[in-house]
Write a protein that holds these residues in place. Structure first.
Motif, PDB file in Angstrom:
ATOM      1  N   LEU A 112       0.984  -1.154   0.074  1.00  0.00           N
ATOM      2  CA  LEU A 112       0.122   0.072   0.045  1.00  0.00           C
ATOM      3  C   LEU A 112       0.904   1.354  -0.019  1.00  0.00           C
ATOM      4  O   LEU A 112       1.575   1.404   1.014  1.00  0.00           O
ATOM      5  CB  LEU A 112      -0.845   0.036   1.184  1.00  0.00           C
ATOM      6  N   ASN A 113       0.619   2.166  -0.982  1.00  0.00           N
ATOM      7  CA  ASN A 113       1.499   3.268  -1.224  1.00  0.00           C
ATOM      8  C   ASN A 113       0.889   4.281  -1.491  1.00  0.00           C
ATOM      9  O   ASN A 113      -0.422   4.332  -1.735  1.00  0.00           O
ATOM     10  CB  ASN A 113       2.496   2.959  -2.473  1.00  0.00           C
ATOM     11  N   ALA A 114       1.606   5.475  -1.463  1.00  0.00           N
ATOM     12  CA  ALA A 114       0.990   6.856  -1.777  1.00  0.00           C
ATOM     13  C   ALA A 114       2.254   7.682  -2.153  1.00  0.00           C
ATOM     14  O   ALA A 114       3.241   7.599  -1.779  1.00  0.00           O
ATOM     15  CB  ALA A 114       0.347   7.487  -0.466  1.00  0.00           C
ATOM     16  N   ALA A 151      -0.876  13.048  13.263  1.00  0.00           N
ATOM     17  CA  ALA A 151      -0.270  11.860  12.755  1.00  0.00           C
ATOM     18  C   ALA A 151      -1.578  10.973  12.872  1.00  0.00           C
ATOM     19  O   ALA A 151      -2.130  10.640  13.854  1.00  0.00           O
ATOM     20  CB  ALA A 151       0.831  11.191  13.646  1.00  0.00           C
ATOM     21  N   PHE A 152      -1.873  10.363  11.675  1.00  0.00           N
ATOM     22  CA  PHE A 152      -2.764   9.260  11.436  1.00  0.00           C
ATOM     23  C   PHE A 152      -2.413   8.083  10.660  1.00  0.00           C
ATOM     24  O   PHE A 152      -1.105   8.068  10.070  1.00  0.00           O
ATOM     25  CB  PHE A 152      -3.935  10.053  10.804  1.00  0.00           C
ATOM     26  N   VAL A 153      -3.290   7.250  10.669  1.00  0.00           N
ATOM     27  CA  VAL A 153      -2.954   5.805   9.828  1.00  0.00           C
ATOM     28  C   VAL A 153      -4.214   5.584   9.193  1.00  0.00           C
ATOM     29  O   VAL A 153      -5.293   5.616   9.656  1.00  0.00           O
ATOM     30  CB  VAL A 153      -2.511   4.572  11.005  1.00  0.00           C
ATOM     31  N   VAL A 154      -3.768   5.444   8.017  1.00  0.00           N
ATOM     32  CA  VAL A 154      -4.911   4.859   7.025  1.00  0.00           C
ATOM     33  C   VAL A 154      -4.970   3.482   6.596  1.00  0.00           C
ATOM     34  O   VAL A 154      -3.680   2.832   6.457  1.00  0.00           O
ATOM     35  CB  VAL A 154      -4.660   5.587   5.611  1.00  0.00           C
ATOM     36  N   ARG A 155      -5.759   2.912   6.875  1.00  0.00           N
ATOM     37  CA  ARG A 155      -5.996   1.421   6.675  1.00  0.00           C
ATOM     38  C   ARG A 155      -6.759   0.857   5.451  1.00  0.00           C
ATOM     39  O   ARG A 155      -7.800   1.352   5.188  1.00  0.00           O
ATOM     40  CB  ARG A 155      -6.299   0.449   7.801  1.00  0.00           C
ATOM     41  N   SER A 156      -5.995  -0.013   4.509  1.00  0.00           N
ATOM     42  CA  SER A 156      -6.779  -0.438   3.392  1.00  0.00           C
ATOM     43  C   SER A 156      -7.028  -1.725   3.462  1.00  0.00           C
ATOM     44  O   SER A 156      -6.087  -2.504   3.759  1.00  0.00           O
ATOM     45  CB  SER A 156      -6.068  -0.342   2.119  1.00  0.00           C
ATOM     46  N   CYS A 157      -8.040  -2.307   3.382  1.00  0.00           N
ATOM     47  CA  CYS A 157      -8.684  -3.856   3.381  1.00  0.00           C
ATOM     48  C   CYS A 157      -9.549  -4.247   2.398  1.00  0.00           C
ATOM     49  O   CYS A 157     -10.332  -3.379   1.667  1.00  0.00           O
ATOM     50  CB  CYS A 157      -9.582  -3.972   4.779  1.00  0.00           C
ATOM     51  N   PHE A 158      -9.288  -5.439   1.928  1.00  0.00           N
ATOM     52  CA  PHE A 158     -10.026  -6.004   1.075  1.00  0.00           C
ATOM     53  C   PHE A 158     -10.616  -7.554   1.232  1.00  0.00           C
ATOM     54  O   PHE A 158      -9.553  -8.212   2.000  1.00  0.00           O
ATOM     55  CB  PHE A 158      -9.290  -5.976  -0.513  1.00  0.00           C
ATOM     56  N   ASP A 159     -11.773  -7.779   0.852  1.00  0.00           N
ATOM     57  CA  ASP A 159     -12.125  -9.321   0.995  1.00  0.00           C
ATOM     58  C   ASP A 159     -12.730  -9.434  -0.334  1.00  0.00           C
ATOM     59  O   ASP A 159     -13.125  -8.858  -1.114  1.00  0.00           O
ATOM     60  CB  ASP A 159     -13.218  -9.594   2.375  1.00  0.00           C
ATOM     61  N   THR A 160     -12.877 -10.672  -0.474  1.00  0.00           N
ATOM     62  CA  THR A 160     -13.389 -11.456  -1.649  1.00  0.00           C
ATOM     63  C   THR A 160     -14.526 -12.444  -1.440  1.00  0.00           C
ATOM     64  O   THR A 160     -15.009 -12.694  -0.459  1.00  0.00           O
ATOM     65  CB  THR A 160     -12.284 -12.229  -2.381  1.00  0.00           C
ATOM     66  N   ASP A 161     -15.459 -12.479  -2.682  1.00  0.00           N
ATOM     67  CA  ASP A 161     -16.460 -13.407  -2.557  1.00  0.00           C
ATOM     68  C   ASP A 161     -16.119 -14.610  -3.144  1.00  0.00           C
ATOM     69  O   ASP A 161     -17.159 -15.412  -3.681  1.00  0.00           O
ATOM     70  CB  ASP A 161     -17.334 -12.751  -3.608  1.00  0.00           C
ATOM     71  N   LYS A 185      -7.907  -9.014   3.973  1.00  0.00           N
ATOM     72  CA  LYS A 185      -6.581  -8.702   4.161  1.00  0.00           C
ATOM     73  C   LYS A 185      -6.217  -7.191   4.060  1.00  0.00           C
ATOM     74  O   LYS A 185      -6.920  -6.411   3.473  1.00  0.00           O
ATOM     75  CB  LYS A 185      -5.971  -9.168   2.848  1.00  0.00           C
ATOM     76  N   CYS A 186      -5.375  -6.726   4.812  1.00  0.00           N
ATOM     77  CA  CYS A 186      -5.078  -5.330   5.230  1.00  0.00           C
ATOM     78  C   CYS A 186      -3.992  -4.923   5.236  1.00  0.00           C
ATOM     79  O   CYS A 186      -3.000  -5.714   5.578  1.00  0.00           O
ATOM     80  CB  CYS A 186      -5.846  -4.754   6.684  1.00  0.00           C
ATOM     81  N   LYS A 187      -3.440  -3.671   4.975  1.00  0.00           N
ATOM     82  CA  LYS A 187      -2.175  -2.874   4.842  1.00  0.00           C
ATOM     83  C   LYS A 187      -2.447  -1.560   5.444  1.00  0.00           C
ATOM     84  O   LYS A 187      -3.635  -1.068   5.109  1.00  0.00           O
ATOM     85  CB  LYS A 187      -1.352  -2.851   3.757  1.00  0.00           C
ATOM     86  N   THR A 188      -1.363  -0.861   6.115  1.00  0.00           N
ATOM     87  CA  THR A 188      -1.679   0.374   6.711  1.00  0.00           C
ATOM     88  C   THR A 188      -0.550   1.367   6.195  1.00  0.00           C
ATOM     89  O   THR A 188       0.346   0.945   5.629  1.00  0.00           O
ATOM     90  CB  THR A 188      -1.577   0.538   8.346  1.00  0.00           C
ATOM     91  N   LEU A 189      -0.718   2.644   6.188  1.00  0.00           N
ATOM     92  CA  LEU A 189       0.000   3.697   5.729  1.00  0.00           C
ATOM     93  C   LEU A 189       0.225   4.843   6.691  1.00  0.00           C
ATOM     94  O   LEU A 189      -0.921   5.266   6.934  1.00  0.00           O
ATOM     95  CB  LEU A 189      -0.660   4.139   4.250  1.00  0.00           C
ATOM     96  N   ASP A 190       1.131   5.301   7.065  1.00  0.00           N
ATOM     97  CA  ASP A 190       1.138   6.542   7.875  1.00  0.00           C
ATOM     98  C   ASP A 190       1.138   7.873   6.950  1.00  0.00           C
ATOM     99  O   ASP A 190       1.474   8.046   6.213  1.00  0.00           O
ATOM    100  CB  ASP A 190       2.709   6.531   8.645  1.00  0.00           C
ATOM    101  N   VAL A 191       0.121   8.764   7.557  1.00  0.00           N
ATOM    102  CA  VAL A 191      -0.117   9.964   6.990  1.00  0.00           C
ATOM    103  C   VAL A 191      -0.114  11.121   7.921  1.00  0.00           C
ATOM    104  O   VAL A 191      -0.388  10.740   9.183  1.00  0.00           O
ATOM    105  CB  VAL A 191      -1.531   9.952   6.172  1.00  0.00           C
ATOM    106  N   LEU A 192       0.036  12.296   7.404  1.00  0.00           N
ATOM    107  CA  LEU A 192       0.053  13.563   8.450  1.00  0.00           C
ATOM    108  C   LEU A 192      -1.321  14.273   7.693  1.00  0.00           C
ATOM    109  O   LEU A 192      -1.345  14.366   6.597  1.00  0.00           O
ATOM    110  CB  LEU A 192       1.416  14.313   8.290  1.00  0.00           C
TER     111      LEU A 192
END
Length: 718
Positions: A190-192, A342-352, A364-371
């Motif tokens: 997970l990038n930005a 300081a915040f944390v953004v979390r991206s998650c996906f699930d499947t059918d 399944k999740c990953k996080t990214l530190d953001v300001l």
């Protein structure tokens, strides 16, 4: 002693069909002649649990290589084909299957250099499934005298000198078919492009559709579709290179990979939808996760749905993320996250659908530190103000990336009016070679001071060359320019592996770009000349301004009730600073004193672009036929600015100003794909293949970047 080039690569005929270019044909593939000596694999590291490995599953690999120079006083660097195959540990020369080829820039300085990439056992490894496998590493295997002898990473060869000197050069693991033919989606990263976002302002009542808030983040999910053959992807038979069709008449049929013609488009379909959602939490909290909205088709949604992914490679799934609803309230709540940056953004996906690597039933999740930072300091009551914005974005991946910048600054003040708009498009990446090219730079500047000459300055650069400039200066100025230019260029002489064969080709860009401007800048006199451009407030405008002022007063009252001075200052920066960029705080002109004179700038201006990629090259020899298939939009752009800016004086020596600006963006970045298609007819690699280099599916962007107005003529505070 230098090695002779392999017959395969020495015979390679490389075709350069980049449209409208005058460059010579691209450099031939790797020749085999080398200034490197004592080349040795000194490290192999696999980045995945391989108990077991699965057919058609991507495996991260890091290979360390040490080499010396064969030329006194020089440190050569050479791009060398490196091929990894899966083989039977007991019979490594008798049974095996292809993985893929990679290009390593090997440095002859005597130091270890690490190269990271990915391998995978594709469908033609089926004969090895159900038993243990090991890896075979070769460098420039088609050469008469390769850089190294084939390195087999089996236990039986652990004591051989090449293996013993190499860290991790014993690799044996079971290879299995995926359970019940299932697939798996790997969350690779997970990038930005930027991890700093601005807390969005509250919306003020305004005329028409309000200006859209910017996303706090553009999240880029890298998802890998495992369980399907990465060498099988959708191929449009109408775009197969003519030279390849001539040398391989059955290639169109072969590139359907055994599927009926009406099912070829289903190759990259997921078994069922995949759902992506985002949440945010303060870094000091970590327990309360609140939803972020996703920009889609001009609106916002709670989740994004993905129905297709390209197998075997990292698909970039990008989303604009917006702070609103519960999350926005929490950022402004003293009892929750007010004052936090300081915040944390979390991206998650699930499947059918079932996944063979799923560790549990959850997403399944990953996080990214953001300001998240405030917009700026509060300023109200102004002798000058500006309606402007700068918007940056990036689309693509490490192979091809398009960076864009769009900006406008429209200002009024005691000395006159000024408008400056700019657009930049840059493409960069690496396909065998790194490249960066400024595609387009365009600007339009109009300056209309109260005294002195009015001026216009417009310019257009295409592919790093100035192709158009226009400048004029006069007491009264009228501009009517609309020009378009067509041009093409080579972006990079690229190289990519097709099995064990490096294929060279020219990747180019071409198309039409233009710039237009219709407008005037004039000094006018009297009430009759100036008032049409400096309107008095109507009853409707007065009511709208009252609503705006009431909204600001309400915010001020809430802030006043907070005792903590830090939080008060923080809230003023978050809530009031952006509002005062839209509302100057100046009072309206009542018209009691007639206008004596004014300077007025009216303009509609902006750049346009329609750029596509072009490429064709390949090899056509006894054991390999391959061509470059391309259908790729680089950028389509329309960025019109409309502005009316006026400054004048009345009979009681007051300075007055009116401004109305709108900047609209219509933008299609990176859409389509680039791949190698053809046949390999040698050993483990014998197969018809479609090797994807890049594939992009970016939805068109249509939005208003700036929409701001004083609503009526204001009195400037000197």
């Amino acid at each position: 002693m230098h090695r002779r080039a392999a017959t395969l690569l020495g015979l390679a005929t490389l075709l350069n069909l980049v449209a409208c270019t005058e460059d010579d044909s691209p450099d031939s593939s790797y020749t085999g002649d080398s200034d490197l000596r004592a080349v040795q694999v000194t490290k192999v590291e696999l980045g995945r649990d391989l108990a077991p490995a699965y057919v058609n599953e991507r495996i991260p690999i890091t290979i360390g290589v040490t080499a010396s120079s064969g030329v006194d006083g020089e440190v050569p660097t050479e791009s060398v084909p490196v091929v990894v195959s899966f083989v039977d540990p007991e019979a490594p020369d008798e049974a095996g299957c292809s993985s893929n080829g990679m290009l390593f820039d090997i440095v002859g300085d005597g130091e270890e250099h690490e190269f990271s990439g990915f391998i995978w056992p594709p469908t033609n490894c089926a004969n090895l499934a159900g038993g243990d496998v090991t890896l075979k590493i070769e460098m420039d295997p088609a050469a008469d005298q390769p850089l190294i002898e084939p390195l087999v990473l089996s236990q039986a060869r652990a004591d051989e000198p090449a293996n013993a000197a190499c860290e991790g050069c014993v690799q044996e693991f079971p290879l299995e078919f995926t359970p019940d033919g299932s697939v798996d989606i790997e969350f690779a990263a997970l990038n930005a492009e930027s991890s700093v976002g601005v807390i969005p302002p509250l919306e003020l009542p305004t005329e028409g559709e309000p200006e859209k808030a910017d996303p706090i983040l553009v999240a880029q999910n890298l998802l890998v579709f495992n369980g399907r053959d990465p060498y099988e992807s959708v191929v449009n038979p109408d775009t197969i290179p003519a030279e390849l069709l001539e040398s391989e008449p059955d290639i169109a049929e072969a590139l359907r990979f055994g599927r009926p013609a009406d099912q070829i488009d289903t190759i990259d379909d997921l078994p069922a939808p995949l759902h992506i959602s985002y949440t945010i939490s303060a870094a000091n909290d970590g327990e309360t996760w609140l939803p972020l909205s996703i920009g889609e088709d001009g609106g916002k949604v709670d989740e994004a749905v993905v129905t297709e992914l390209l197998p075997g490679t990292a698909n970039v799934i990008a989303h604009d993320l917006f702070l609103d609803g519960e999350a926005y309230d929490a950022v402004l709540d003293p009892e929750q996250w007010l004052g936090e940056e300081a915040f944390v953004v979390r991206s998650c996906f699930d499947t059918d659908f079932e996944e063979f690597r799923a560790e549990d039933e959850g997403p399944k999740c990953k996080t990214l530190d953001v300001l998240l930072i405030p917009d700026g300091d509060v300023e109200s009551g102004a002798a000058a103000f500006s309606f402007g914005k700068e918007s940056k974005s990036s689309h693509g991946n490490s192979r091809i990336k398009l960076e864009s910048l769009f900006a406008t600054d429209n200002s009024v003040g005691l000395d006159g009016v000024f408008s400056d708009s700019e657009a930049r498009l840059t493409v960069k990446g690496k396909i065998g070679k790194s490249f960066t090219l400024d595609l387009v730079k365009a600007h339009a500047i109009l300056d209309a001071p109260l005294t002195g000459a009015k001026s216009v300055d417009m310019g257009l650069r295409l592919f790093n060359n100035d192709i158009y400039t226009y400048a004029d200066e006069a007491d009264g100025l009228t501009v009517s320019e609309d020009v378009t230019f067509s041009k093409s260029t080579t972006i990079v002489k690229a190289k990519f592996m097709f099995g064990p064969v490096p294929v060279s080709f020219d990747l180019g860009a071409g198309g039409a770009v233009g710039i237009f401007a219709e407008g005037s800048a004039n000094l006018l006199t009297g009430e009759e000349g100036c008032r049409p451009f400096m309107p008095l407030p109507s009853d409707e405008v007065l009511a709208k301004r009252a609503q705006q002022e009431a909204a600001i007063a309400q915010i001020e009252a809430k802030i006043a009730g907070i005792s903590n001075q830090f939080l008060k200052d923080f809230l003023r920066k978050v809530l009031l600073a952006p509002l005062y960029k839209q509302l100057s705080g100046n009072t309206f002109d009542t018209g009691e004193s007639e206008l004596q004179g004014c300077v007025v700038l009216e303009a509609v201006a902006g750049p346009t672009a329609n750029l596509t990629a072009s490429a064709f090259g390949g090899v056509s020899v006894g054991i390999a036929s391959a061509g470059v298939q391309l259908d790729l939009i680089i950028a389509q752009l329309d960025l019109p600015l409309s502005a009316t800016l006026a400054v004048g004086r009345n009979g009681i020596e007051q300075f007055l100003a009116y401004a109305n600006t709108q900047l609209d963006l219509i933008f299609q970045p990176l859409q389509g794909d680039l791949k190698l298609v053809g046949k390999l007819k040698i050993g483990f690699f014998k197969k018809s293949k479609s090797v994807s280099i890049v594939k992009f599916n970016v939805k068109p962007i249509e939005k208003t970047l700036v929409k701001r107005s004083t609503l009526a003529t204001e009195i400037l505070n000197p």
